[in-house]
Motif scaffolding. Sequence first.
Motif, PDB file in Angstrom:
ATOM      1  N   VAL A 240      31.811  15.917  19.360  1.00 30.81           N
ATOM      2  CA  VAL A 240      31.624  17.251  18.785  1.00 30.81           C
ATOM      3  C   VAL A 240      30.408  17.277  17.860  1.00 30.81           C
ATOM      4  N   LEU A 241      30.266  16.230  17.046  1.00 32.50           N
ATOM      5  CA  LEU A 241      29.126  16.172  16.125  1.00 32.50           C
ATOM      6  C   LEU A 241      27.821  15.967  16.890  1.00 32.50           C
ATOM      7  N   ALA A 242      27.841  15.116  17.916  1.00 26.26           N
ATOM      8  CA  ALA A 242      26.645  14.922  18.725  1.00 26.26           C
ATOM      9  C   ALA A 242      26.258  16.219  19.428  1.00 26.26           C
ATOM     10  N   LEU A 243      27.247  16.961  19.885  1.00 23.30           N
ATOM     11  CA  LEU A 243      26.985  18.250  20.508  1.00 23.30           C
ATOM     12  C   LEU A 243      26.361  19.216  19.512  1.00 23.30           C
ATOM     13  N   SER A 244      26.841  19.188  18.282  1.00 23.36           N
ATOM     14  CA  SER A 244      26.292  20.068  17.253  1.00 23.36           C
ATOM     15  C   SER A 244      24.844  19.684  16.932  1.00 23.36           C
ATOM     16  N   GLU A 245      24.535  18.385  16.989  1.00 24.85           N
ATOM     17  CA  GLU A 245      23.153  17.948  16.782  1.00 24.85           C
ATOM     18  C   GLU A 245      22.216  18.554  17.817  1.00 24.85           C
ATOM     19  N   ALA A 265      26.918  13.249  23.878  1.00 24.33           N
ATOM     20  CA  ALA A 265      28.158  13.965  23.575  1.00 24.33           C
ATOM     21  C   ALA A 265      29.042  14.062  24.807  1.00 24.33           C
ATOM     22  N   ASN A 266      28.443  14.311  25.952  1.00 27.64           N
ATOM     23  CA  ASN A 266      29.216  14.403  27.180  1.00 27.64           C
ATOM     24  C   ASN A 266      29.812  13.046  27.560  1.00 27.64           C
ATOM     25  N   LYS A 267      29.081  11.977  27.332  1.00 28.59           N
ATOM     26  CA  LYS A 267      29.604  10.649  27.635  1.00 28.59           C
ATOM     27  C   LYS A 267      30.791  10.312  26.734  1.00 28.59           C
ATOM     28  N   GLN A 268      30.709  10.740  25.466  1.00 20.66           N
ATOM     29  CA  GLN A 268      31.794  10.457  24.530  1.00 20.66           C
ATOM     30  C   GLN A 268      33.061  11.213  24.901  1.00 20.66           C
ATOM     31  N   SER A 269      32.903  12.459  25.347  1.00 22.85           N
ATOM     32  CA  SER A 269      34.063  13.298  25.682  1.00 22.85           C
ATOM     33  C   SER A 269      33.719  14.151  26.901  1.00 22.85           C
ATOM     34  N   PRO A 270      33.921  13.614  28.117  1.00 24.28           N
ATOM     35  CA  PRO A 270      33.523  14.342  29.332  1.00 24.28           C
ATOM     36  C   PRO A 270      34.255  15.669  29.520  1.00 24.28           C
ATOM     37  N   LEU A 272      34.931  17.861  27.179  1.00 26.52           N
ATOM     38  CA  LEU A 272      34.505  18.852  26.203  1.00 26.52           C
ATOM     39  C   LEU A 272      33.548  19.823  26.883  1.00 26.52           C
ATOM     40  N   VAL A 273      34.002  21.046  27.087  1.00 30.33           N
ATOM     41  CA  VAL A 273      33.269  22.017  27.905  1.00 30.33           C
ATOM     42  C   VAL A 273      31.855  22.271  27.383  1.00 30.33           C
ATOM     43  N   PRO A 274      31.652  22.604  26.095  1.00 27.30           N
ATOM     44  CA  PRO A 274      30.280  22.852  25.631  1.00 27.30           C
ATOM     45  C   PRO A 274      29.365  21.645  25.811  1.00 27.30           C
ATOM     46  N   ALA A 275      29.918  20.439  25.621  1.00 25.16           N
ATOM     47  CA  ALA A 275      29.106  19.235  25.785  1.00 25.16           C
ATOM     48  C   ALA A 275      28.670  19.081  27.234  1.00 25.16           C
ATOM     49  N   ALA A 276      29.576  19.335  28.178  1.00 20.08           N
ATOM     50  CA  ALA A 276      29.222  19.212  29.589  1.00 20.08           C
ATOM     51  C   ALA A 276      28.167  20.231  29.985  1.00 20.08           C
ATOM     52  N   ALA A 277      28.317  21.477  29.521  1.00 21.85           N
ATOM     53  CA  ALA A 277      27.349  22.514  29.864  1.00 21.85           C
ATOM     54  C   ALA A 277      25.971  22.192  29.298  1.00 21.85           C
ATOM     55  N   LYS A 289      19.092  16.723  38.725  1.00 22.24           N
ATOM     56  CA  LYS A 289      20.034  17.762  39.127  1.00 22.24           C
ATOM     57  C   LYS A 289      21.329  17.174  39.691  1.00 22.24           C
ATOM     58  N   ARG A 290      21.236  16.054  40.390  1.00 26.29           N
ATOM     59  CA  ARG A 290      22.439  15.454  40.947  1.00 26.29           C
ATOM     60  C   ARG A 290      23.376  14.991  39.830  1.00 26.29           C
ATOM     61  N   GLN A 291      22.817  14.389  38.800  1.00 30.69           N
ATOM     62  CA  GLN A 291      23.653  13.963  37.681  1.00 30.69           C
ATOM     63  C   GLN A 291      24.260  15.169  36.965  1.00 30.69           C
ATOM     64  N   ALA A 292      23.487  16.239  36.863  1.00 27.73           N
ATOM     65  CA  ALA A 292      24.003  17.464  36.240  1.00 27.73           C
ATOM     66  C   ALA A 292      25.195  18.002  37.029  1.00 27.73           C
ATOM     67  N   THR A 293      25.102  17.950  38.349  1.00 27.35           N
ATOM     68  CA  THR A 293      26.213  18.410  39.196  1.00 27.35           C
ATOM     69  C   THR A 293      27.457  17.573  38.947  1.00 27.35           C
ATOM     70  N   LYS A 294      27.303  16.265  38.836  1.00 28.47           N
ATOM     71  CA  LYS A 294      28.452  15.386  38.582  1.00 28.47           C
ATOM     72  C   LYS A 294      29.089  15.667  37.227  1.00 28.47           C
ATOM     73  N   VAL A 295      28.239  15.912  36.225  1.00 28.47           N
ATOM     74  CA  VAL A 295      28.749  16.179  34.879  1.00 28.47           C
ATOM     75  C   VAL A 295      29.612  17.436  34.872  1.00 28.47           C
ATOM     76  N   ILE A 296      29.116  18.497  35.498  1.00 27.27           N
ATOM     77  CA  ILE A 296      29.854  19.757  35.487  1.00 27.27           C
ATOM     78  C   ILE A 296      31.123  19.643  36.331  1.00 27.27           C
ATOM     79  N   THR A 297      31.025  18.976  37.470  1.00 27.32           N
ATOM     80  CA  THR A 297      32.201  18.832  38.334  1.00 27.32           C
ATOM     81  C   THR A 297      33.314  18.073  37.610  1.00 27.32           C
ATOM     82  N   LYS A 298      32.953  17.023  36.905  1.00 27.36           N
ATOM     83  CA  LYS A 298      33.952  16.238  36.176  1.00 27.36           C
ATOM     84  C   LYS A 298      34.617  17.076  35.090  1.00 27.36           C
ATOM     85  N   ALA A 299      33.820  17.860  34.394  1.00 30.27           N
ATOM     86  CA  ALA A 299      34.386  18.718  33.351  1.00 30.27           C
ATOM     87  C   ALA A 299      35.232  19.829  33.949  1.00 30.27           C
ATOM     88  N   TRP A 300      34.814  20.362  35.104  1.00 29.97           N
ATOM     89  CA  TRP A 300      35.568  21.436  35.753  1.00 29.97           C
ATOM     90  C   TRP A 300      36.953  20.948  36.189  1.00 29.97           C
TER      91      TRP A 300
END
Length: 516
Positions: A240-245, A265-270, A272-277, A289-300
């Motif tokens: 959450v703090l890394a996301l705020s940074e 932030a996304n690695k710490q808490s996959p 966490l919706v705002p961090a993933a976005a 872009k491929r990594q971005a797709t994986k990040v969002i899919t995991k959070a979804w």
Amino acid sequence: MLWSLFKIILFVVAVAALTLGAEWLLESEGGLLIQFGGWELSLGVLQAAIAAVLLVAVVWLGLMVLGFLHAVFKFLNGDETAISRYFDRNREQKGYREVGEAMMALASGDGATALSKATKAERHLQKPELTTLLVAQAAEMQGDKIRADQAYKKLLKDDRTRFVGVRGLMKAELDKGNTDVAMKLAEKAFALQPRHVDTQDTLLKLQADSGDWTGARQTLGAKLKYGALPRDVHKRRDAVLALSEAGVLLNGAASEAEQLAAIEANKQSPDLVPAAAMAARALVEQGKKRQATKVITKAWIAQPHPDLAAAFAAIEPDEAPAARLKRFRALTKHREGDADTRMLLAELHIAAEDFPAARAALGDLADTQPTQRSLTLMAAIERGEGAEDAVIRAWLAKAVTAPRGPQWVCDNCNHIHGTWAPVCDNCGGFDTLSWQTPPESEASVMAGSDMLPLIVAAPTSEPAPEVEAEVVEEAEQMDGAQVEPETTPEPPHADYVDADAPVDGEILAPEVEAKH
């Protein structure tokens, strides 16, 4: 007040008892006869009682004199501190007795007595770590902030009491609302005793409130280091703090360091919706872009959310509706029965002008889980299929009083936030916001005209101004709102709908952010 009355009654009873006792002694017969050699002394009962009291006083005084003479004798034999120790011992006995009375008064809430006894104890004892602290606490209970501050400042002079003095001044500044000064004092107290849990929590809250995310992460790391925080909770809050940074990513002006903070932030808490976005946007900026797709899919998979769909659309901002629908299969194949997934599919099919497929994707959601978003989508489908205006207005009328659906709600105070934030605006709680359906009494209901930009447009052409004005007027008549057509805000429920585009336009525009 009751205690004062009790003391007065007790005093009156004691005086009455003494009077009756003296009268009884005067009326009593007999006495005390003392013979010594040729000397004889006869005492009445009252005189004998007085003599006994005087004898006790004389014996006590004699013991005191003997103790003093003993100290003088030791002094004459070379003990230079014997006399001073004698008087110091007497002062200490008085001082400790007054300390005990002051502590009892503090415990009972009698601030005036506690302050009086603590002041006397301060004169008799040379122990500021004890008496000055009592004076400060008693002054605080009495509301004497100036004297309390003076006492805490005295504690700063001694290494043994400096931490207590700093914390006392910190709390005083917090009560005054001087958060900047309080945070500096909290940092000093933390440097003196980094293991102190209350100081850690106070400093962390002040840093979060002031936006010092880097400092807050260091404080959070100290809580983990000294065992005041479980490791899993630390990972979540550090995310959450890394996301705020990396918060400036929301404005599209992120430096490389801020992009890395979002990814961290996304690695710490996959989940966490705002961090993933935000991490997905950072990865897109880096061309991953491929990594971005994986990040969002995991959070979804963990938590479907409109912000994730918006970030997923932003990966390929210029694709055609049909291509977008195909690419989104990687996302919508997960959590297929979820309401957000179904509404997302409906929006994608509306953008592709496949209104029967949109109706099939939405299903009975408008009936079983009616929200402003689902009902508005149903109205858009009806418009796209060429339904009469009365049908569309009927769906609009339902949407006027329907709940907003899930929103960012504080777990502590149930305060609703338009966007995610690390700290609750209402109660100041840290990491207390969760995506949930708020209590019905808390959910805000929007005017029907707020949803018109999606509905009034015809499937194949822009609406005439007089048609739009007519629908606005009718919508206002249905919900009682007085909204001017030219000030109609963007619909909050159509998270990916371009408010200025017709229904058959591209709905998932990347520049339109979700407003949940």
